[in-house]
Write a protein that holds these residues in place. Structure first.
Motif, PDB file in Angstrom:
ATOM      1  N   SER A 110       0.806  -1.225   0.000  1.00 24.41           N
ATOM      2  CA  SER A 110       0.000   0.000   0.000  1.00 24.41           C
ATOM      3  C   SER A 110       0.840   1.276   0.000  1.00 24.41           C
ATOM      4  N   GLU A 111       2.154   1.144   0.096  1.00 21.55           N
ATOM      5  CA  GLU A 111       3.019   2.318   0.157  1.00 21.55           C
ATOM      6  C   GLU A 111       3.582   2.659  -1.223  1.00 21.55           C
ATOM      7  N   SER A 112       4.105   3.860  -1.363  1.00 19.95           N
ATOM      8  CA  SER A 112       4.714   4.284  -2.626  1.00 19.95           C
ATOM      9  C   SER A 112       6.226   4.426  -2.428  1.00 19.95           C
ATOM     10  N   PHE A 113       6.971   4.258  -3.533  1.00 16.43           N
ATOM     11  CA  PHE A 113       8.424   4.197  -3.453  1.00 16.43           C
ATOM     12  C   PHE A 113       9.086   5.055  -4.538  1.00 16.43           C
ATOM     13  N   THR A 114      10.320   5.470  -4.245  1.00 16.73           N
ATOM     14  CA  THR A 114      11.168   6.111  -5.237  1.00 16.73           C
ATOM     15  C   THR A 114      12.377   5.205  -5.443  1.00 16.73           C
ATOM     16  N   TYR A 115      12.580   4.783  -6.693  1.00 15.77           N
ATOM     17  CA  TYR A 115      13.656   3.850  -7.032  1.00 15.77           C
ATOM     18  C   TYR A 115      14.780   4.609  -7.733  1.00 15.77           C
ATOM     19  N   PHE A 116      15.929   4.717  -7.073  1.00 13.70           N
ATOM     20  CA  PHE A 116      17.096   5.375  -7.653  1.00 13.70           C
ATOM     21  C   PHE A 116      17.930   4.322  -8.371  1.00 13.70           C
ATOM     22  N   CYS A 117      18.037   4.440  -9.683  1.00 13.10           N
ATOM     23  CA  CYS A 117      18.616   3.358 -10.472  1.00 13.10           C
ATOM     24  C   CYS A 117      19.527   3.880 -11.578  1.00 13.10           C
ATOM     25  N   GLY A 118      20.167   2.956 -12.269  1.00 13.53           N
ATOM     26  CA  GLY A 118      20.983   3.277 -13.421  1.00 13.53           C
ATOM     27  C   GLY A 118      20.129   3.302 -14.684  1.00 13.53           C
ATOM     28  N   ARG A 119      20.622   3.951 -15.706  1.00 13.68           N
ATOM     29  CA  ARG A 119      19.864   4.029 -16.961  1.00 13.68           C
ATOM     30  C   ARG A 119      19.696   2.646 -17.589  1.00 13.68           C
ATOM     31  N   GLN A 120      20.661   1.755 -17.351  1.00 14.98           N
ATOM     32  CA  GLN A 120      20.589   0.409 -17.917  1.00 14.98           C
ATOM     33  C   GLN A 120      20.100  -0.607 -16.877  1.00 14.98           C
ATOM     34  N   ARG A 121      19.252  -0.177 -15.986  1.00 15.53           N
ATOM     35  CA  ARG A 121      18.800  -1.056 -14.903  1.00 15.53           C
ATOM     36  C   ARG A 121      18.053  -2.269 -15.452  1.00 15.53           C
ATOM     37  N   ARG A 122      18.070  -3.356 -14.665  1.00 20.51           N
ATOM     38  CA  ARG A 122      17.362  -4.577 -15.051  1.00 20.51           C
ATOM     39  C   ARG A 122      15.857  -4.401 -14.829  1.00 20.51           C
ATOM     40  N   ASP A 123      15.079  -5.272 -15.445  1.00 22.00           N
ATOM     41  CA  ASP A 123      13.621  -5.104 -15.451  1.00 22.00           C
ATOM     42  C   ASP A 123      12.888  -5.797 -14.304  1.00 22.00           C
ATOM     43  N   GLU A 124      13.537  -6.767 -13.654  1.00 26.39           N
ATOM     44  CA  GLU A 124      12.799  -7.617 -12.719  1.00 26.39           C
ATOM     45  C   GLU A 124      12.085  -6.832 -11.620  1.00 26.39           C
TER      46      GLU A 124
END
Length: 226
Positions: A110-124
């Motif tokens: 039920s919570e919301s998130f911010t995902y800090f990632c690389g431009r070539q991040r994986r999809d899983e």
């Protein structure tokens, strides 16, 4: 016996190989570059899957924003350690993105998130969160560049520490003798990519460089006795 490391090692990591009687060659198969970004809002729940993400986060966010983080969800014990060094408490550490996504979907849906990632991040991770209707905003904070270097020889083992590193090596060495070496991988995500290119892939017991080296040393010593 000679091992190739696709990441330049620290002195104590090199010692693990040398003390075991192994020679080594090392180079950086990839390099990362931070992407500047700004966020005007405070943060609540964040996801970080690499040490590169941690560095970019700390270099671009204000101390007020960092202090506003309520919960942090991370991949890898080294990532967690670096977050702790920067005063960010980690709620959950997972072995890989898929494991972390399942945990979030089960316990924090039920919570919301911010995902800090690389431009070539994986999809899983983002795919699983989306499938489970977990709100997640992605913020690209670094990009990865492949270093193409070929090796016209075999190694007793090659150490890999990321899927990007595997892809960079395979791209430059698909027609060389080096592709016939044993691939030792830091985790299952890296190993999944390695299996597309190598006949024999072995996964470390923990997602650290030291554990990957230890697995290579143990395996190669056992093979030398047979």
């Amino acid at each position: 016996m000679t091992v190739l490391s696709t990441k330049k090692l620290k002195p104590n990591q090199r010692e693990l190989l040398l003390n075991a009687g192994l020679q080594f060659v090392e180079y950086d198969a990839i390099r990362t570059q931070e992407v500047s970004f700004t966020l005007s809002r405070k943060l609540k729940n964040i996801i970080i899957t690499s040490q590169n993400g941690v560095r970019a986060l700390c270099n671009n966010l204000s101390s007020e924003q960092l202090e506003s983080i309520k919960s942090c969800f991370a991949v890898g014990i080294k990532t967690t350690a670096l977050l702790a060094e920067n005063g960010i408490k980690v709620t959950k550490t997972a072995q890989n993105g898929e494991e972390l996504a399942h945990f979030i979907a089960k316990n924090h849906k039920s919570e919301s998130f911010t995902y800090f990632c690389g431009r070539q991040r994986r999809d899983e991770l983002p795919t699983l969160l989306k499938e489970n209707n977990v709100a997640c905003e992605e913020v690209v904070v670094y990009e990865t560049h492949q270093i193409t270097q070929s090796f016209d020889r075999t190694f007793d083992g090659i150490l890999f520490f990321s899927p990007s590193g595997v892809n960079a090596f395979a791209k430059a060495n698909k027609n060389t003798l080096a592709i016939d070496s044993i691939a030792f991988c830091i985790g299952e995500t890296t190993a999944t990519t390695a299996r597309l290119h190598f006949k024999k892939v072995i996964v470390s017991n923990a997602t650290t460089i030291e554990s990957t080296i230890a697995k290579a040393v143990k395996t190669l010593k056992e093979e030398s006795r047979t």
